[in-house]
Design an enzyme around this catalytic site. Structure first.
Site, PDB file in Angstrom:
ATOM      1  N   GLU A  34     -32.424 -30.840  50.087  1.00 24.02           N
ATOM      2  CA  GLU A  34     -32.994 -29.602  49.529  1.00 24.02           C
ATOM      3  C   GLU A  34     -34.377 -29.411  50.138  1.00 24.02           C
ATOM      4  OE1 GLU A  34     -32.233 -26.875  47.369  1.00 24.02           O
ATOM      5  OE2 GLU A  34     -34.245 -26.412  48.121  1.00 24.02           O
ATOM      6  N   CYS A  42     -31.347 -20.465  40.313  1.00 22.93           N
ATOM      7  CA  CYS A  42     -31.168 -20.324  38.863  1.00 22.93           C
ATOM      8  C   CYS A  42     -32.301 -20.998  38.087  1.00 22.93           C
ATOM      9  CB  CYS A  42     -29.820 -20.907  38.442  1.00 22.93           C
ATOM     10  SG  CYS A  42     -29.638 -20.997  36.659  1.00 22.93           S
ATOM     11  N   CYS A  47     -32.464 -17.292  36.855  1.00 19.89           N
ATOM     12  CA  CYS A  47     -31.992 -17.167  35.472  1.00 19.89           C
ATOM     13  C   CYS A  47     -32.914 -17.804  34.428  1.00 19.89           C
ATOM     14  CB  CYS A  47     -30.617 -17.825  35.318  1.00 19.89           C
ATOM     15  SG  CYS A  47     -29.519 -17.607  36.706  1.00 19.89           S
ATOM     16  N   LYS A  50     -36.541 -16.305  34.259  1.00 16.42           N
ATOM     17  CA  LYS A  50     -36.319 -14.902  33.847  1.00 16.42           C
ATOM     18  C   LYS A  50     -36.038 -14.821  32.358  1.00 16.42           C
ATOM     19  CE  LYS A  50     -32.493 -13.396  33.361  1.00 16.42           C
ATOM     20  NZ  LYS A  50     -31.513 -12.928  34.324  1.00 16.42           N
ATOM     21  N   TYR A 177     -29.212  -5.560  38.787  1.00 15.86           N
ATOM     22  CA  TYR A 177     -29.524  -6.535  37.734  1.00 15.86           C
ATOM     23  C   TYR A 177     -31.030  -6.830  37.695  1.00 15.86           C
ATOM     24  CZ  TYR A 177     -24.765  -8.747  37.301  1.00 15.86           C
ATOM     25  OH  TYR A 177     -23.459  -9.046  37.062  1.00 15.86           O
ATOM     26  N   GLU A 181     -33.614  -5.706  34.763  1.00 18.01           N
ATOM     27  CA  GLU A 181     -34.099  -6.771  33.873  1.00 18.01           C
ATOM     28  C   GLU A 181     -35.624  -6.856  33.924  1.00 18.01           C
ATOM     29  OE1 GLU A 181     -30.291  -9.821  33.748  1.00 18.01           O
ATOM     30  OE2 GLU A 181     -31.963 -10.350  35.040  1.00 18.01           O
ATOM     31  N   ARG A 204     -25.060   0.321  39.247  1.00 17.39           N
ATOM     32  CA  ARG A 204     -23.832   0.795  39.905  1.00 17.39           C
ATOM     33  C   ARG A 204     -22.739  -0.270  39.772  1.00 17.39           C
ATOM     34  NH1 ARG A 204     -22.029   0.370  45.144  1.00 17.39           N
ATOM     35  NH2 ARG A 204     -23.979  -0.490  45.922  1.00 17.39           N
ATOM     36  N   GLY A 292     -31.736  -6.153  46.353  1.00 14.87           N
ATOM     37  CA  GLY A 292     -30.572  -6.952  46.709  1.00 14.87           C
ATOM     38  C   GLY A 292     -30.930  -8.275  47.355  1.00 14.87           C
ATOM     39  N   HIS A 465     -18.731  -9.353   8.223  1.00 11.66           N
ATOM     40  CA  HIS A 465     -19.541  -8.251   7.733  1.00 11.66           C
ATOM     41  C   HIS A 465     -20.816  -8.757   7.066  1.00 11.66           C
ATOM     42  CE1 HIS A 465     -20.234  -4.200   6.345  1.00 11.66           C
ATOM     43  NE2 HIS A 465     -20.475  -4.668   5.133  1.00 11.66           N
ATOM     44  N   GLU A 470     -18.526  -6.654  14.452  1.00 14.24           N
ATOM     45  CA  GLU A 470     -17.312  -6.406  13.675  1.00 14.24           C
ATOM     46  C   GLU A 470     -16.613  -5.136  14.148  1.00 14.24           C
ATOM     47  OE1 GLU A 470     -17.743  -5.098   9.451  1.00 14.24           O
ATOM     48  OE2 GLU A 470     -19.896  -5.195   9.833  1.00 14.24           O
TER      49      GLU A 470
HETATM   50  P1  NDP Z   1     -28.019  -5.772  43.203  1.00 18.23           P
HETATM   51  O1  NDP Z   1     -27.107  -5.724  44.354  1.00 18.23           O
HETATM   52  O2  NDP Z   1     -27.484  -5.889  41.833  1.00 18.23           O
HETATM   53  O3  NDP Z   1     -28.983  -4.514  43.235  1.00 18.23           O
HETATM   54  C1  NDP Z   1     -29.661  -4.127  44.388  1.00 18.23           C
HETATM   55  C2  NDP Z   1     -30.251  -2.757  44.120  1.00 18.23           C
HETATM   56  O4  NDP Z   1     -31.085  -2.394  45.192  1.00 18.23           O
HETATM   57  C3  NDP Z   1     -29.191  -1.679  43.986  1.00 18.23           C
HETATM   58  O5  NDP Z   1     -29.589  -0.816  42.962  1.00 18.23           O
HETATM   59  C4  NDP Z   1     -29.225  -1.012  45.345  1.00 18.23           C
HETATM   60  O6  NDP Z   1     -28.854   0.353  45.306  1.00 18.23           O
HETATM   61  C5  NDP Z   1     -30.691  -1.114  45.681  1.00 18.23           C
HETATM   62  N1  NDP Z   1     -30.952  -1.096  47.123  1.00 18.23           N
HETATM   63  C6  NDP Z   1     -30.358  -1.828  48.095  1.00 18.23           C
HETATM   64  N2  NDP Z   1     -30.879  -1.539  49.300  1.00 18.23           N
HETATM   65  C7  NDP Z   1     -31.837  -0.608  49.082  1.00 18.23           C
HETATM   66  C8  NDP Z   1     -32.731   0.110  49.926  1.00 18.23           C
HETATM   67  N3  NDP Z   1     -32.737  -0.089  51.233  1.00 18.23           N
HETATM   68  N4  NDP Z   1     -33.567   0.997  49.354  1.00 18.23           N
HETATM   69  C9  NDP Z   1     -33.559   1.205  48.021  1.00 18.23           C
HETATM   70  N5  NDP Z   1     -32.747   0.580  47.178  1.00 18.23           N
HETATM   71  C10 NDP Z   1     -31.889  -0.321  47.703  1.00 18.23           C
HETATM   72  O7  NDP Z   1     -29.002  -6.972  43.561  1.00 18.23           O
HETATM   73  P2  NDP Z   1     -30.044  -7.771  42.696  1.00 18.23           P
HETATM   74  O8  NDP Z   1     -31.013  -8.264  43.705  1.00 18.23           O
HETATM   75  O9  NDP Z   1     -30.512  -7.017  41.518  1.00 18.23           O
HETATM   76  O10 NDP Z   1     -29.191  -9.005  42.189  1.00 18.23           O
HETATM   77  C11 NDP Z   1     -28.451  -9.810  43.119  1.00 18.23           C
HETATM   78  C12 NDP Z   1     -27.310 -10.492  42.431  1.00 18.23           C
HETATM   79  O11 NDP Z   1     -27.818 -11.560  41.641  1.00 18.23           O
HETATM   80  C13 NDP Z   1     -26.565  -9.595  41.460  1.00 18.23           C
HETATM   81  O12 NDP Z   1     -25.563  -8.866  42.105  1.00 18.23           O
HETATM   82  C14 NDP Z   1     -25.998 -10.594  40.485  1.00 18.23           C
HETATM   83  O13 NDP Z   1     -24.765 -11.056  40.967  1.00 18.23           O
HETATM   84  C15 NDP Z   1     -27.012 -11.713  40.494  1.00 18.23           C
HETATM   85  N6  NDP Z   1     -27.878 -11.634  39.290  1.00 18.23           N
HETATM   86  C16 NDP Z   1     -27.305 -11.840  38.071  1.00 18.23           C
HETATM   87  C17 NDP Z   1     -28.054 -11.759  36.925  1.00 18.23           C
HETATM   88  C18 NDP Z   1     -27.393 -11.961  35.613  1.00 18.23           C
HETATM   89  O14 NDP Z   1     -26.285 -12.498  35.568  1.00 18.23           O
HETATM   90  N7  NDP Z   1     -28.002 -11.539  34.500  1.00 18.23           N
HETATM   91  C19 NDP Z   1     -29.491 -11.481  36.960  1.00 18.23           C
HETATM   92  C20 NDP Z   1     -29.995 -11.261  38.283  1.00 18.23           C
HETATM   93  C21 NDP Z   1     -29.199 -11.343  39.403  1.00 18.23           C
HETATM   94  P3  NDP Z   1     -27.312   0.828  45.324  1.00 18.23           P
HETATM   95  O15 NDP Z   1     -26.788   0.613  43.951  1.00 18.23           O
HETATM   96  O16 NDP Z   1     -27.422   2.261  45.687  1.00 18.23           O
HETATM   97  O17 NDP Z   1     -26.644   0.005  46.372  1.00 18.23           O
END
Ligand code: NDP
Length: 482
Positions: A34, A42, A47, A50, A177, A181, A204, A292, A465, A470
């Site tokens: 690592e 995480c 996670c 957060k 996400y 969050e 989305r 993302g 209840h 429920e």
């Molecule tokens: P997501 O893929 O969920 O969201 C990325 C967001 O960034 C989307 O709204 C996307 O828009 C937008 N985006 C992407 N590229 C651009 C750009 N060039 N300009 C502007 N906006 C952009 O990624 P996250 O980073 O939020 O999370 C990654 C993953 O981590 C999640 O998919 C999930 O699996 C995991 N995660 C889980 C959590 C949980 O279980 N509670 C908490 C946090 C993360 P568009 O929708 O239009 O593509």
């Protein structure tokens, strides 16, 4: 050929650690490398910290509610340095537990970056090389920034937990996400939050009605959420502006993004001028790109060793997590399958069953429940109403109401409970809950959905209840059919 190890794991996140431990417990000789802190995304920068920040951010609303319930309480100021100190002490404790567990299982830990030299050889940053019968790549993902000029001035989720002080104002870019969050968390902690999301509605891919309700709640809570809006230009306040025009194509949809290293927050401590697609210009203490994540595969020697990577850089694997090179396996976010900690853990356990216990097991990626820790939370499993409508042959049961606890305190917030039911065999195909503690609820409802419970099975259970959940067993008639 004699190998140094039976298994060499690259990456000490949730998936890698689980695979290393379980493999070592079979008597295999296992090493794990690592380059950063044990525990991975995480535990160290995802996670866990957060969720602790979610807890911290919920207190102002609780203080307000406490007054409505007759308590004479006065909220003081939030002490970020004090909280941050405790947060990092807790992460240190958890990292220690990970290391102890690995040690007890007999895993040899190498605190160094490891790269592949060939199908059976790994080289550490110091130059040492080791051979292994099997190599498991579990290097996770990294946050991406959009490909706009000066994007490096913005911070990403890794940096949030390291901030020396809370900003007064922040722009969060993204609607997934992490963006949603952290919009709720930082708003709860008293930061003035603006959020730009380029699409028509946040989150989305999730259920439309749930997305709408969360978006309304975020606006009601004071988050400056701007839909259909993106950032077009940014620079330090007062610096000459790089005008990139307002052509959103120039922003790129799937930008490769810059890899995030080090404390990018240092650069972002200067206030940042931002121009949006709607023409608005503003200055923020921080710009936070939650745009993302991408698989962490750069410079690992994967392709040179014969491993096939997909379009986003993810390691292509089969159902047993085996790559194109038979001795090299990959699990977790680096494979770009389902990017969730518990899924990586399952994949790690399935890997050990398959490779070290002679019991081929495929990790199950069907009907995975998940929760988004917005305020209110959203728990979901299975089909959304939109997916169900497209498929047809379904009934939608749904209710939205003001929960007793909030109504008493004078809040207008509503919760949502929705079941998607197959009209023929009556199975519950999807369950969506937007409510406080929806994450806890969906874990339990998920058991029934995964078991293939029908709507009538739900209805046979007597309601508990008075609770919010429920409603899941008392919805009599469908609100829509498709
Ligand atoms: P997501 O893929 O969920 O969201 C990325 C967001 O960034 C989307 O709204 C996307 O828009 C937008 N985006 C992407 N590229 C651009 C750009 N060039 N300009 C502007 N906006 C952009 O990624 P996250 O980073 O939020 O999370 C990654 C993953 O981590 C999640 O998919 C999930 O699996 C995991 N995660 C889980 C959590 C949980 O279980 N509670 C908490 C946090 C993360 P568009 O929708 O239009 O593509």
């Amino acid at each position: 050929m004699a190998f140094d190890y039976d298994l060499f794991v690259i990456g000490g996140g949730s998936g890698g650690v689980r695979a290393a431990r379980t493999a070592a417990e079979t008597g295999a000789k296992v090493a794990l490398a690592e380059e950063s802190r044990m525990g991975g995304t995480c535990v160290i920068r995802g996670c866990v910290p957060k969720k602790l920040m979610v807890f911290a951010s919920e207190f102002p609303a609780m203080f307000e509610d406490a007054r409505a319930y007759g308590w004479q309480v006065k909220a003081g100021a939030f002490d970020w340095p004090a909280f941050r100190g405790r947060l990092h002490a807790e992460l240190d404790r958890l990292e220690g537990i990970y290391r102890t567990m690995l040690g007890r299982s007999g895993v040899e830990i190498h605190d160094a970056r490891a790269v592949l030299k060939d199908a059976h050889t790994v080289e550490l940053a110091g130059g040492a090389t080791f051979t292994a019968k099997h190599v498991l790549v579990a290097t996770g993902g990294v946050p991406m920034r959009p490909g706009i000029a000066n994007a490096e001035l913005g911070i990403v989720s890794d940096d949030i937990f390291l901030m020396e002080e809370l900003p007064r104002s922040i722009l969060i870019v993204g609607g997934g996400y992490i963006a949603c969050e952290f919009a709720c968390i930082l708003n709860g902690l008293g930061v003035e939050v603006t959020q730009y999301y380029r699409g028509a509605q946040i989150l989305r891919g999730f259920d439309g009605e749930a997305r709408g309700l969360i978006s309304e709640a975020m606006l009601d809570a004071g988050i400056g959420l701007h839909l259909g809006t993106n950032i077009v230009d940014m620079c330090p306040e007062g610096a000459p502006q790089v005008d990139q025009g307002t052509n959103s194509d120039a922003l790129g949809v799937e930008q490769s993004g810059a890899e995030v290293t080090g404390d990018s927050g240092a650069a972002a401590r200067k206030r940042i001028w931002v121009k949006a697609t709607n023409g608005h210009e503003n200055v923020f203490d921080h710009v936070f790109f939650a745009t993302g994540r991408r698989p962490n595969t750069d410079g690992l020697g994967l392709e040179e060793a014969g491993v096939t990577l997909g379009r986003r850089g993810e390691i292509e694997v089969d159902a047993h997590s085996q790559s194109a090179v038979p001795s090299i396996y990959a699990i977790g976010d680096v494979t770009g399958r389902v990017e969730l900690t518990p899924v990586a853990i399952r994949e790690g356990a399935a890997f050990t069953e398959t490779v070290f216990k002679g019991n081929p097991v495929k990790a199950d990626h069907d009907l995975v429940p998940s929760a988004i820790f917005t305020q209110p939370e959203y728990g979901a499993i299975g089909m959304t109403e939109e997916e169900a409508t497209e498929r047809g042959g379904v009934e939608i049961y749904c209710t939205s109401f003001r929960p007793m606890q909030h109504a008493f305190a004078g809040h207008s917030d509503r919760v949502l409970m929705k079941l998607i039911v197959d009209r023929e065999d009556r199975r519950v195909l999807g369950c969506h809950i937007v409510a406080d503690n929806a994450g806890e609820m969906i874990q339990l409802a998920g058991i029934a959905v995964k078991m293939g419970a029908t709507k009538e099975d739900f209805d046979r259970v007597v309601a508990v209840h008075p609770t919010m959940s429920e409603e899941l067993v008392t919805m009599k008639s469908p609100v829509r059919t498709a």
